[in-house]
Design a protein around this motif. Structure first.
Motif, PDB file in Angstrom:
ATOM      1  N   ILE A  21       0.563  -1.164  -0.089  1.00 33.65           N
ATOM      2  CA  ILE A  21       0.021   0.017   0.090  1.00 33.65           C
ATOM      3  C   ILE A  21       0.835   1.214   0.115  1.00 33.65           C
ATOM      4  O   ILE A  21       0.420   2.299  -0.557  1.00 33.65           O
ATOM      5  N   VAL A  22       1.954   1.208   0.748  1.00 31.44           N
ATOM      6  CA  VAL A  22       2.838   2.316   0.752  1.00 31.44           C
ATOM      7  C   VAL A  22       3.350   2.718  -0.812  1.00 31.44           C
ATOM      8  O   VAL A  22       3.355   3.741  -1.190  1.00 31.44           O
ATOM      9  N   ASP A  23       3.912   1.648  -1.405  1.00 34.29           N
ATOM     10  CA  ASP A  23       4.316   1.727  -2.786  1.00 34.29           C
ATOM     11  C   ASP A  23       3.218   2.397  -3.782  1.00 34.29           C
ATOM     12  O   ASP A  23       3.533   3.312  -4.585  1.00 34.29           O
ATOM     13  N   ILE A  24       1.897   2.060  -3.619  1.00 35.94           N
ATOM     14  CA  ILE A  24       1.074   2.191  -4.478  1.00 35.94           C
ATOM     15  C   ILE A  24       0.562   3.628  -4.095  1.00 35.94           C
ATOM     16  O   ILE A  24       0.587   4.449  -5.195  1.00 35.94           O
ATOM     17  N   ALA A  25       0.616   4.178  -3.243  1.00 35.68           N
ATOM     18  CA  ALA A  25       0.341   5.459  -2.778  1.00 35.68           C
ATOM     19  C   ALA A  25       1.372   6.296  -3.143  1.00 35.68           C
ATOM     20  O   ALA A  25       1.176   7.417  -3.605  1.00 35.68           O
ATOM     21  N   ILE A  26       2.646   6.039  -2.975  1.00 34.95           N
ATOM     22  CA  ILE A  26       3.826   6.799  -3.464  1.00 34.95           C
ATOM     23  C   ILE A  26       3.859   6.873  -4.980  1.00 34.95           C
ATOM     24  O   ILE A  26       4.077   7.921  -5.524  1.00 34.95           O
ATOM     25  N   GLN A  27       3.492   5.699  -5.848  1.00 33.47           N
ATOM     26  CA  GLN A  27       3.301   5.744  -6.987  1.00 33.47           C
ATOM     27  C   GLN A  27       2.327   6.729  -7.689  1.00 33.47           C
ATOM     28  O   GLN A  27       2.380   7.463  -8.459  1.00 33.47           O
ATOM     29  N   ARG A  28       1.216   6.698  -7.013  1.00 30.75           N
ATOM     30  CA  ARG A  28       0.033   7.402  -7.334  1.00 30.75           C
ATOM     31  C   ARG A  28       0.229   8.904  -7.057  1.00 30.75           C
ATOM     32  O   ARG A  28       0.044   9.770  -7.859  1.00 30.75           O
ATOM     33  N   THR A  29       1.310   9.311  -6.079  1.00 35.15           N
ATOM     34  CA  THR A  29       1.529  10.754  -5.733  1.00 35.15           C
ATOM     35  C   THR A  29       2.405  11.192  -6.893  1.00 35.15           C
ATOM     36  O   THR A  29       2.391  12.250  -7.127  1.00 35.15           O
ATOM     37  N   ALA A  30       3.364  10.126  -7.192  1.00 36.55           N
ATOM     38  CA  ALA A  30       4.378  10.597  -8.222  1.00 36.55           C
ATOM     39  C   ALA A  30       3.695  11.012  -9.393  1.00 36.55           C
ATOM     40  O   ALA A  30       4.053  11.867 -10.057  1.00 36.55           O
ATOM     41  N   GLU A  31       2.849  10.158  -9.784  1.00 33.49           N
ATOM     42  CA  GLU A  31       2.032  10.200 -11.144  1.00 33.49           C
ATOM     43  C   GLU A  31       1.249  11.697 -11.045  1.00 33.49           C
ATOM     44  O   GLU A  31       1.145  12.220 -11.997  1.00 33.49           O
ATOM     45  N   ALA A  32       0.709  11.942  -9.939  1.00 35.04           N
ATOM     46  CA  ALA A  32      -0.093  13.143 -10.000  1.00 35.04           C
ATOM     47  C   ALA A  32       0.823  14.596  -9.926  1.00 35.04           C
ATOM     48  O   ALA A  32       0.316  15.344 -10.619  1.00 35.04           O
ATOM     49  N   LEU A  33       1.934  14.366  -9.517  1.00 38.88           N
ATOM     50  CA  LEU A  33       2.880  15.387  -9.399  1.00 38.88           C
ATOM     51  C   LEU A  33       3.595  15.711 -10.814  1.00 38.88           C
ATOM     52  O   LEU A  33       4.100  16.906 -11.183  1.00 38.88           O
ATOM     53  N   VAL A  34       3.292  14.751 -11.846  1.00 38.44           N
ATOM     54  CA  VAL A  34       3.735  15.153 -13.265  1.00 38.44           C
ATOM     55  C   VAL A  34       3.158  16.289 -13.809  1.00 38.44           C
ATOM     56  O   VAL A  34       3.649  16.930 -14.655  1.00 38.44           O
ATOM     57  N   HIS A  35       1.747  16.247 -13.453  1.00 39.96           N
ATOM     58  CA  HIS A  35       1.134  17.531 -13.715  1.00 39.96           C
ATOM     59  C   HIS A  35       1.129  18.768 -13.037  1.00 39.96           C
ATOM     60  O   HIS A  35       0.584  19.810 -13.031  1.00 39.96           O
ATOM     61  N   ARG A  36       2.148  18.769 -12.015  1.00 39.96           N
ATOM     62  CA  ARG A  36       2.430  20.020 -11.246  1.00 39.96           C
ATOM     63  C   ARG A  36       3.653  20.536 -11.416  1.00 39.96           C
ATOM     64  O   ARG A  36       4.651  19.980 -11.841  1.00 39.96           O
ATOM     65  N   ASP A  37       3.852  21.976 -11.287  1.00 36.43           N
ATOM     66  CA  ASP A  37       5.161  22.448 -11.564  1.00 36.43           C
ATOM     67  C   ASP A  37       5.703  22.560 -10.315  1.00 36.43           C
ATOM     68  O   ASP A  37       5.780  23.307  -9.483  1.00 36.43           O
ATOM     69  N   ALA A  38       6.388  21.366  -9.807  1.00 34.73           N
ATOM     70  CA  ALA A  38       7.043  20.978  -8.564  1.00 34.73           C
ATOM     71  C   ALA A  38       8.215  20.066  -8.782  1.00 34.73           C
ATOM     72  O   ALA A  38       8.209  19.439  -9.897  1.00 34.73           O
ATOM     73  N   ASP A  39       9.189  20.327  -7.944  1.00 38.00           N
ATOM     74  CA  ASP A  39      10.400  19.182  -7.991  1.00 38.00           C
ATOM     75  C   ASP A  39       9.783  18.004  -6.927  1.00 38.00           C
ATOM     76  O   ASP A  39       9.285  18.147  -5.937  1.00 38.00           O
ATOM     77  N   VAL A  40      10.747  17.072  -7.056  1.00 38.94           N
ATOM     78  CA  VAL A  40      10.494  15.914  -6.304  1.00 38.94           C
ATOM     79  C   VAL A  40      11.609  15.187  -5.909  1.00 38.94           C
ATOM     80  O   VAL A  40      12.641  14.931  -6.734  1.00 38.94           O
ATOM     81  N   MET A  41      11.565  14.735  -4.514  1.00 33.31           N
ATOM     82  CA  MET A  41      12.909  13.974  -3.920  1.00 33.31           C
ATOM     83  C   MET A  41      12.142  12.826  -3.242  1.00 33.31           C
ATOM     84  O   MET A  41      11.024  12.805  -2.519  1.00 33.31           O
ATOM     85  N   LEU A  42      12.674  11.552  -3.867  1.00 30.40           N
ATOM     86  CA  LEU A  42      12.075  10.330  -3.100  1.00 30.40           C
ATOM     87  C   LEU A  42      13.205   9.680  -2.212  1.00 30.40           C
ATOM     88  O   LEU A  42      14.238   9.680  -2.598  1.00 30.40           O
ATOM     89  N   VAL A  43      12.513   9.310  -1.000  1.00 28.99           N
ATOM     90  CA  VAL A  43      13.441   8.737  -0.001  1.00 28.99           C
ATOM     91  C   VAL A  43      12.956   7.251  -0.191  1.00 28.99           C
ATOM     92  O   VAL A  43      12.245   6.798   0.639  1.00 28.99           O
ATOM     93  N   SER A  44      13.837   6.736  -0.656  1.00 27.23           N
ATOM     94  CA  SER A  44      13.619   5.050  -0.958  1.00 27.23           C
ATOM     95  C   SER A  44      14.538   4.290  -1.942  1.00 27.23           C
ATOM     96  O   SER A  44      15.520   5.148  -2.422  1.00 27.23           O
ATOM     97  N   HIS A  45      14.771   2.970  -1.783  1.00 23.08           N
ATOM     98  CA  HIS A  45      15.633   2.475  -2.615  1.00 23.08           C
ATOM     99  C   HIS A  45      14.932   1.655  -3.624  1.00 23.08           C
ATOM    100  O   HIS A  45      15.577   0.817  -4.725  1.00 23.08           O
ATOM    101  N   ASP A  46      13.492   1.488  -3.491  1.00 21.19           N
ATOM    102  CA  ASP A  46      12.646   0.540  -4.360  1.00 21.19           C
ATOM    103  C   ASP A  46      12.561   0.756  -5.515  1.00 21.19           C
ATOM    104  O   ASP A  46      12.171   1.744  -6.147  1.00 21.19           O
ATOM    105  N   ARG A  47      12.780  -0.366  -6.538  1.00 22.54           N
ATOM    106  CA  ARG A  47      12.914  -0.085  -8.125  1.00 22.54           C
ATOM    107  C   ARG A  47      11.549   0.266  -8.389  1.00 22.54           C
ATOM    108  O   ARG A  47      11.313   0.577  -9.692  1.00 22.54           O
ATOM    109  N   ASP A  48      10.580  -0.255  -7.492  1.00 20.18           N
ATOM    110  CA  ASP A  48       8.830   0.001  -8.194  1.00 20.18           C
ATOM    111  C   ASP A  48       8.794   1.369  -8.577  1.00 20.18           C
ATOM    112  O   ASP A  48       7.769   1.647  -9.128  1.00 20.18           O
ATOM    113  N   PHE A  49       9.587   2.242  -7.989  1.00 20.09           N
ATOM    114  CA  PHE A  49       9.076   3.685  -8.389  1.00 20.09           C
ATOM    115  C   PHE A  49      10.120   4.209  -9.623  1.00 20.09           C
ATOM    116  O   PHE A  49       9.610   5.257 -10.044  1.00 20.09           O
TER     117      PHE A  49
END
Length: 182
Positions: free
Chosen positions: A87-115
């Protein structure tokens, strides 16, 4: 024009698991875990802009109230989740996908290839900064291959720990101190 924001997406379970399984070889004690306030401060200072920290948590029974309150006090917005699967991976993936449409920068704290697919998509925008925070030696190869991504080591760059971790890493000769081995 609004000020640009960095979204800091924290996969705390992934960091905790990597720390426990791969570095300490046991469950981390509270004093051995990252100082999450330092991660937030680092993100602000690294890219010189406001940071919105989202800390994703899987909650199986009760909300870990003291931890959630601590996160809020530090300036994070906890994202407690329940459900089946990753569930955490799914939520982070959905959030990252939503950020594609925002004028913002992104830092991910993880090692997970799923992202990796989401980070690749975010990095396609040449105006967007995309960063990855974690332990360099445990970073998924798929994440390392994302063009344009910036890497920050949680211990060495962010200084998120109060004591040195027992890590084995490749040492650039300019940083080599023989006294560390004697």
């Amino acid at each position: 024009m609004t000020e640009r924001t960095t979204y800091l997406l924290v996969d705390g379970e992934n960091i905790d698991a990597t720390l426990g399984v791969s570095i300490l070889d046991r469950r981390p004690e509270p004093h051995e875990r990252p100082r999450w306030n330092k991660v937030l401060t680092f993100a602000e200072e690294a890219w010189q802009q406001p940071v919105k920290g989202l800390f994703f948590l899987a909650v199986t029974h009760e909300l870990p109230a003291s931890f959630v309150q601590a996160l809020i006090a530090m300036g994070y917005r906890p994202v407690p989740l329940s459900g089946e699967g990753k569930i955490v991976d799914i939520a982070i993936q959905r959030t990252a996908e939503a950020l594609v449409h925002r004028d913002a920068d992104v830092m991910l704290v993880s090692h997970d290839r799923d992202f990796a697919p989401q980070m690749e998509r975010l990095a396609e925008d040449e105006e967007r900064r995309v960063g990855l925070v974690g332990f360099g030696e445990f970073m998924a190869g798929d994440l390392r291959e994302v063009d344009g991504i910036e890497f920050f080591d949680l211990e060495y760059d962010v200084a998120a720990f109060t004591s040195r971790l027992p890590r084995v890493r490749v040492i650039p000769i300019d940083e080599f101190d023989p006294l560390e081995f004697l």
